[in-house]
Scaffold this active site. Structure first.
Site, PDB file in Angstrom:
ATOM      1  N   GLY A 215       0.801  -1.195  -0.093  1.00 55.43           N
ATOM      2  CA  GLY A 215      -0.010  -0.245   0.020  1.00 55.43           C
ATOM      3  C   GLY A 215       0.975   1.263  -0.109  1.00 55.43           C
ATOM      4  CD  GLU A 236       1.506 -10.868   6.323  1.00 50.48           C
ATOM      5  OE1 GLU A 236       1.177 -11.662   6.785  1.00 50.48           O
ATOM      6  OE2 GLU A 236       0.930  -9.834   6.217  1.00 50.48           O
TER       7      GLU A 236
END
Length: 629
Positions: A215, A236
């Protein structure tokens, strides 16, 4: 397990591996096997009531469209994409909250037993091993715990290192079908995301190991880490920004204490450039979410910094991240895993970063109480920092009162007074706490400024109401001699009420600045400078420095800032009343052009500096430089 012979370039005989009512896993993120989905929709029409289970899936997600509602029931651990979100909103699909680290156990202990896993892999190597490529995450766990694995072999899938390999003999069926890997371009930054990223970057020390999501804010953070050194990655997911930092040598994983020398992740999403970067790259290793997101593994990294976002944060520190009121929006994902892991890391810093407002500034995302229907993803006791474009709220070890004041300080100024009024009703703050935090306009966008004094790093910022206890501690650290020189007598105490008055300053009128030492969540006030506004555009200046830092230049820096602010505000005169024996303080004032004037008290020196003149611009410039005309 019954096996169906693997086949290339052939249609899947779905009736041999699937029955109505089965539970089917669909590959994740940028590795959705669309050719298999298309085949199932077209060639498996007689198979009904299938439960399709997955996390985020990039693409059209056609299985979630209304026309297939009688054939497929979607159950997602992470809501992503218009089709899936609409299906959840309309009640045609389910959302199952679960941290990514724990999803694998739902498969392995048969809480959610899997009949078939539909996955996408790279072509097999000479030994017959295919790579899960850009998405290992929960795909490996699903494959290991499914009765049947059906694979789409994609020549365009990157071959990634780590625990990402399955042998072709494990596939019950497979087809070869080329498919472009979905790309996610780097999101164009904004003024707000850049400010947030600057504050976040201040919390990342050289040698730290970082976790970032996707983002505007994570992309912006990577742009502000280019001057850092020896960073590591345990995340992750990775994106283009991480790849760029690795290519520049900023990320070298040299000081990592878990998987040293390697960037470890569970999936990647980004541009084609990123996919080419991870292809056959031995420096980037992909592991299942059960391993990467395991808090105990995350905590093995010293100075672990996790950076995640939120939809809203309440004034006690509760984090809402998967829902907007009653409407589920995304999922728990890895936030809880990494917050827990970073909080247990030696020197770790779990950070929640979010804009202060939503809907074009009409709604505060820092709230007195979480919205009705919204759920807490991360508890109030686990977050160490909340960052908005207005600064860093440090919550670790803070009382509910202190954290509420910290969070009000980083809320949008338009909402600060209202937030203070709301929590006063519930006695979160005492009656004597009447003022909400204000910014120093002259500091501009960044109210926290790192400074180097005597080769040591400190931070210059405004005093604010959450400093009440810190200022009290600062007062009690002084010797009697320091107190006498500062106050002209020796005050015996500093009550919390008095301390509150001193830190609750309307910075648009009076000024109260501090230099602090910041080590993680530990903050210590080292010096305070303030001026009090008087009529006729004049102000009285005073400052005090912790004894161990006297003579290092802190008072000079504070006075330099105050001269600049006073000049910028059009004040005409600054003056100070100093004990005649306080030679060090007199020297500081005279260094900045203050002149002695007559004072009837022989024990006290009055010093004056005139500011307002036709050359006020020069005054401001000289004040910035710390020079004297």
């Amino acid at each position: 397990m019954q096996m169906v012979k693997s086949q290339f370039n052939n249609a899947i005989e779905w009736h041999t591996v699937l029955k109505s009512g089965n539970r089917v896993f669909i590959g994740s993120n940028a590795a959705v096997p669309n050719a298999l989905i298309d085949s199932l929709i077209t060639d498996g029409k007689k198979i009904e009531d299938l439960e399709l289970i997955h996390i985020a899936t990039f693409g059209k997600n056609k299985w979630a469209l209304p026309e297939y509602k009688n054939r497929f029931k979607v159950n997602t651990f992470f809501i992503h994409g218009d089709a899936v979100r609409q299906a959840v909103d309309e009640g045609r699909a389910d959302y199952t909250p679960c941290s990514f680290s724990r999803i694998s156990t739902l498969f392995s202990d048969s809480t959610l037993p899997l009949d078939v896993a539909l996955i996408m892999v790279s072509p097999p190597d000479s030994l017959g091993y295919c790579s899960l490529g850009v998405s290992v995450d929960i795909v490996m766990s699903a494959a290991r715990n499914s009765k049947y694995i059906i694979a789409q072999i994609n020549p365009k899938m990157p071959r990634t290192a780590g625990h990402s390999f399955l042998h072709i003999s494990e596939f019950s069926a497979c087809i070869e079908h080329a498919q472009d890997i979905p790309e996610m371009t780097v999101v164009e930054g904004s003024k707000i995301s850049d400010r947030i990223a600057q504050y976040v970057a201040m919390l990342v020390s050289d040698g730290a190991t970082i976790q970032l999501g996707v983002g505007k804010i994570p992309d912006a953070v990577t742009r502000y880490l280019h001057t850092h050194k020896n960073l590591g990655v345990h995340s992750e997911m990775i994106s283009d920004g991480i790849a760029e930092l690795m290519q520049k040598g900023v990320i070298n994983n040299r000081e990592k204490t878990f998987h040293p020398g390697k960037t470890v992740t569970s999936f990647c999403v980004g541009s084609d450039k990123l996919y080419r970067f991870v292809h056959n790259n031995p420096h980037v290793e992909f592991y299942p979410s059960s391993y990467i997101n395991k808090p105990a593994n995350i905590a093995k990294n010293k100075d672990m910094v996790s950076i995640n976002s939120a939809i809203e944060v309440d004034l006690s520190g509760q984090v809402v991240a998967d829902s907007i009121g009653y409407q589920f929006h995304s999922g728990i994902g890895g936030q809880v895993d990494f917050v827990e892991g970073a909080s247990k890391s030696i020197g770790g810093k779990p950070i929640i970063a979010l804009p202060s407002t939503a809907k074009n500034g009409t709604i505060s995302r820092i709230v007195a109480n979480i919205s009705e229907g919204a759920g807490v993803v991360t508890s109030r006791g686990d977050v160490h920092y909340v960052v908005t474009e207005f600064g860093v709220a440090s919550l670790r070890g803070k009382s509910v009162r202190e954290r509420a004041l910290e969070l009000i300080r980083v809320a949008h100024p338009s909402f600060r007074e209202g937030l203070l009024q709301q929590i006063r009703r519930h006695l979160w703050v005492p009656d004597y706490q009447k003022h909400f935090p204000t910014d120093v306009p002259e500091f501009g966008d960044m109210q926290l400024q790192p400074i180097i004094i005597d080769a040591e790093k400190f931070y210059l910022r405004p005093l604010n109401p959450s400093d009440e206890r810190r200022l009290q501690e600062f007062f009690y650290s002084h010797t009697k001699e320091t107190l006498r020189l500062r106050y002209n007598y020796i005050p015996q105490n500093m009550t919390r009420e008095k301390s509150c008055d001193l830190v609750s300053v309307d910075q648009s009128k009076d000024i109260a600045l501090t230099i602090v030492q910041q080590e993680g969540s530990r903050t210590r006030i080292e010096a305070v400078g303030r001026y009090y506004l008087y009529p006729e555009k004049s102000c009285e200046v005073a400052f005090v420095t912790r004894e161990t830092n006297q003579g290092k230049g802190m008072a000079k820096r504070l006075l330099q800032e105050m001269i600049y602010i006073a000049s910028a505000r059009g004040l005409k005169k600054m003056f100070a009343m100093v004990k005649s024996e306080n030679k060090a303080m007199i020297f500081v004032f005279e260094h900045f052009g203050f002149k002695r004037v007559f004072n009837a008290d022989p024990g006290e020196i009055e010093l004056v500096r005139h500011l307002y003149s036709p050359a006020m611009g020069d005054e401001i410039q000289n004040a910035e430089k710390g020079t004297v005309q």
